[in-house]
Scaffold this motif. Structure first.
Motif, PDB file in Angstrom:
ATOM      1  N   VAL A 212       5.157  -1.351   9.867  1.00 24.01           N
ATOM      2  CA  VAL A 212       5.399  -0.880   8.555  1.00 24.01           C
ATOM      3  C   VAL A 212       7.074  -0.996   8.516  1.00 24.01           C
ATOM      4  N   ALA A 213       7.685  -1.080   7.462  1.00 22.40           N
ATOM      5  CA  ALA A 213       9.088  -1.068   7.220  1.00 22.40           C
ATOM      6  C   ALA A 213       9.608  -0.705   5.817  1.00 22.40           C
ATOM      7  N   LEU A 214      10.779  -0.291   5.655  1.00 26.90           N
ATOM      8  CA  LEU A 214      11.049   0.129   4.268  1.00 26.90           C
ATOM      9  C   LEU A 214      11.226  -0.955   3.450  1.00 26.90           C
ATOM     10  N   PRO A 215      10.946  -0.865   2.292  1.00 31.61           N
ATOM     11  CA  PRO A 215      10.895  -2.017   1.353  1.00 31.61           C
ATOM     12  C   PRO A 215      12.420  -2.021   0.627  1.00 31.61           C
ATOM     13  N   PRO A 216      12.930  -3.130   0.043  1.00 31.49           N
ATOM     14  CA  PRO A 216      14.445  -3.122  -0.455  1.00 31.49           C
ATOM     15  C   PRO A 216      14.533  -1.986  -1.360  1.00 31.49           C
ATOM     16  N   TYR A 217      15.751  -1.519  -0.922  1.00 29.05           N
ATOM     17  CA  TYR A 217      16.071  -0.072  -1.741  1.00 29.05           C
ATOM     18  C   TYR A 217      16.120  -0.336  -3.141  1.00 29.05           C
ATOM     19  N   ARG A 218      15.652   1.038  -4.011  1.00 26.63           N
ATOM     20  CA  ARG A 218      15.584   0.935  -5.085  1.00 26.63           C
ATOM     21  C   ARG A 218      14.792  -0.404  -5.917  1.00 26.63           C
ATOM     22  N   ASN A 219      13.728  -0.813  -4.913  1.00 25.02           N
ATOM     23  CA  ASN A 219      13.007  -1.879  -5.558  1.00 25.02           C
ATOM     24  C   ASN A 219      13.824  -3.125  -6.183  1.00 25.02           C
TER      25      ASN A 219
ATOM     26  N   CYS B 120       8.427   4.492  -6.595  1.00 29.96           N
ATOM     27  CA  CYS B 120       8.325   2.771  -6.153  1.00 29.96           C
ATOM     28  C   CYS B 120       7.872   2.819  -4.965  1.00 29.96           C
ATOM     29  N   VAL B 121       7.932   3.600  -3.870  1.00 27.68           N
ATOM     30  CA  VAL B 121       7.476   3.464  -2.563  1.00 27.68           C
ATOM     31  C   VAL B 121       6.278   3.589  -2.159  1.00 27.68           C
ATOM     32  N   ASP B 122       5.501   2.609  -1.551  1.00 26.50           N
ATOM     33  CA  ASP B 122       4.225   2.721  -0.817  1.00 26.50           C
ATOM     34  C   ASP B 122       4.512   2.302   0.538  1.00 26.50           C
ATOM     35  N   LEU B 123       4.086   3.214   1.515  1.00 24.92           N
ATOM     36  CA  LEU B 123       4.149   2.766   2.956  1.00 24.92           C
ATOM     37  C   LEU B 123       2.943   2.820   3.614  1.00 24.92           C
ATOM     38  N   THR B 124       2.221   1.902   3.976  1.00 25.12           N
ATOM     39  CA  THR B 124       1.142   1.874   5.000  1.00 25.12           C
ATOM     40  C   THR B 124       1.219   0.972   6.244  1.00 25.12           C
ATOM     41  N   THR B 125       0.602   1.684   7.244  1.00 27.74           N
ATOM     42  CA  THR B 125       0.476   1.246   8.618  1.00 27.74           C
ATOM     43  C   THR B 125      -0.234   0.017   8.533  1.00 27.74           C
ATOM     44  N   ARG B 126      -0.096  -0.782   9.767  1.00 32.67           N
ATOM     45  CA  ARG B 126      -0.841  -2.181   9.939  1.00 32.67           C
ATOM     46  C   ARG B 126      -0.903  -2.087  11.426  1.00 32.67           C
ATOM     47  N   GLY B 127      -1.687  -1.652  12.063  1.00 32.10           N
ATOM     48  CA  GLY B 127      -1.759  -1.651  13.632  1.00 32.10           C
ATOM     49  C   GLY B 127      -2.283  -0.485  14.321  1.00 32.10           C
ATOM     50  N   LEU B 128      -2.452   0.614  13.585  1.00 34.73           N
ATOM     51  CA  LEU B 128      -2.945   1.893  14.378  1.00 34.73           C
ATOM     52  C   LEU B 128      -4.433   1.391  14.579  1.00 34.73           C
ATOM     53  N   HIS B 129      -5.172   0.592  14.077  1.00 32.55           N
ATOM     54  CA  HIS B 129      -6.635   0.359  14.388  1.00 32.55           C
ATOM     55  C   HIS B 129      -6.635   0.020  15.699  1.00 32.55           C
ATOM     56  N   ARG B 130      -5.857  -0.849  16.278  1.00 31.79           N
ATOM     57  CA  ARG B 130      -6.110  -1.151  17.828  1.00 31.79           C
ATOM     58  C   ARG B 130      -5.851  -0.192  18.728  1.00 31.79           C
ATOM     59  N   PHE B 131      -5.510   1.030  18.266  1.00 26.56           N
ATOM     60  CA  PHE B 131      -5.464   2.240  19.230  1.00 26.56           C
ATOM     61  C   PHE B 131      -6.530   3.269  18.809  1.00 26.56           C
ATOM     62  N   GLY B 132      -7.751   2.666  18.002  1.00 32.17           N
ATOM     63  CA  GLY B 132      -8.823   3.451  17.737  1.00 32.17           C
ATOM     64  C   GLY B 132      -8.594   4.641  16.485  1.00 32.17           C
ATOM     65  N   LEU B 133      -7.410   4.368  15.729  1.00 34.30           N
ATOM     66  CA  LEU B 133      -7.003   5.192  14.920  1.00 34.30           C
ATOM     67  C   LEU B 133      -7.318   4.667  13.484  1.00 34.30           C
ATOM     68  N   PRO B 134      -7.464   5.484  12.586  1.00 34.87           N
ATOM     69  CA  PRO B 134      -7.363   5.034  11.030  1.00 34.87           C
ATOM     70  C   PRO B 134      -5.679   4.603  10.864  1.00 34.87           C
ATOM     71  N   GLU B 135      -5.752   3.910  10.090  1.00 38.41           N
ATOM     72  CA  GLU B 135      -4.164   3.688   9.239  1.00 38.41           C
ATOM     73  C   GLU B 135      -3.789   4.908   8.492  1.00 38.41           C
ATOM     74  N   LEU B 136      -2.460   4.868   8.446  1.00 38.56           N
ATOM     75  CA  LEU B 136      -1.878   5.972   7.644  1.00 38.56           C
ATOM     76  C   LEU B 136      -0.930   5.345   6.469  1.00 38.56           C
ATOM     77  N   GLU B 137      -1.078   6.150   5.310  1.00 40.23           N
ATOM     78  CA  GLU B 137      -0.333   5.668   4.160  1.00 40.23           C
ATOM     79  C   GLU B 137       0.590   7.080   3.580  1.00 40.23           C
TER      80      GLU B 137
END
Length: 272
Positions: free
Chosen positions: A120-127, A143-160
């Motif tokens: 997950v990384a920051l989107p372009p500032y101010r869209n 404007c900003v929605d952040l969601t992880t992509r990778g925590l599942h490989r550690f047996g964890l739910p993703e976060l948003e």
């Protein structure tokens, strides 16, 4: 030959796993590969283009017992990066669908969640200039929605964390990073875990995310609320007793460093 380029602890871990389901390496002509890399995207467009045009895919797969977390994924990624270096290839993280940045192999001796494990990384500032809210308006946009992509490989739910106003995007990202670090130890133990609705984040959690030794804030813990967004993802929200909005909480209640720190070098010893 590849193991010789890795730090001793990683080389030993590779030796123990290689050839078992815990670490398998398979090569495919790109035309026969199970992986479609045509939509790989990342900060480095040249690497993404090279990955999409590759004629050969070398797949590193790791099927792990719970007790091998996070060492197992770390070992698999280290060998993938060593292979990529040896063949002048591009290492691609399939969970985040992006090329991995180059990390010197001798610096891979320690697992650090900040090493692009969240996807997950920051989107372009101010869209990208499309956001017209006033800069000083605390709750002027969502404007900003952040969601992880990778925590599942550690047996964890993703976060948003979603519906964030542009001026608070970095703070929201750092809350997400700190929460991921706080939850990481749960993945090391088998069985079903109940995550409390309220979680306390500390300056040590944020420091550990970066691989840094000292707490990154000295005040008390930062409470957050977790809700189930779907069976595989948790949403981060302000504490239930906070009277204002998400953006007011991000602006008023967070330690200042969460608004300031985009990246941090890990506190690793220099190689000999």
């Amino acid at each position: 030959m590849i193991r010789h380029g890795l730090p001793d602890p990683l080389a030993a871990a590779v030796s123990q796993r290689l050839g078992s389901p815990r670490l398998t390496i398979t090569s495919y002509p790109a035309t026969d590969s199970p992986w479609d890399l045509s939509d790989v995207a990342g900060v480095d467009e040249d690497d993404a283009e090279r990955a999409a045009k590759a004629t050969c895919h070398i797949d590193v797969t790791s099927v792990l017992p719970v007790g091998d977390l996070p060492c197992g994924p770390h070992t698999a990624r280290a060998i993938a990066m060593a292979i990529a270096e040896s063949v002048c290839g591009v290492p691609v993280d399939l969970a985040s669908n992006e090329p991995l940045p180059v990390i010197p192999l001798e610096r891979l001796d320690e697992f650090v969640l900040a090493d692009n494990w969240l996807g997950v990384a920051l989107p372009p500032y101010r869209n990208s200039g499309n956001c017209t809210a006033e800069e000083e308006d605390i709750d002027g946009c969502a404007c900003v929605d952040l969601t992880t992509r990778g925590l599942h490989r550690f047996g964890l739910p993703e976060l948003e964390i979603t519906d964030v106003a542009c001026p608070h995007s970095l703070a929201a990202l750092n809350v997400l990073r700190t929460t991921a670090q706080r939850l990481l130890p749960l993945g090391r133990h088998p069985g079903t875990h109940t995550v409390p609705n309220e979680l306390m984040l500390t300056g040590t959690d944020f420091a550990t995310y970066w691989g840094y030794g000292d707490p990154m804030w000295d005040d008390g813990p930062l409470p957050i609320d977790l809700m189930e967004a779907n069976p595989a993802r948790l949403a981060i929200r302000p504490p239930i007793d906070f009277p204002g909005t998400l953006n007011e909480w991000l602006w008023d209640e967070l330690p200042p460093i969460l608004h300031e720190l985009l990246s941090c070098e890990p506190d690793r010893p220099e190689p000999n």
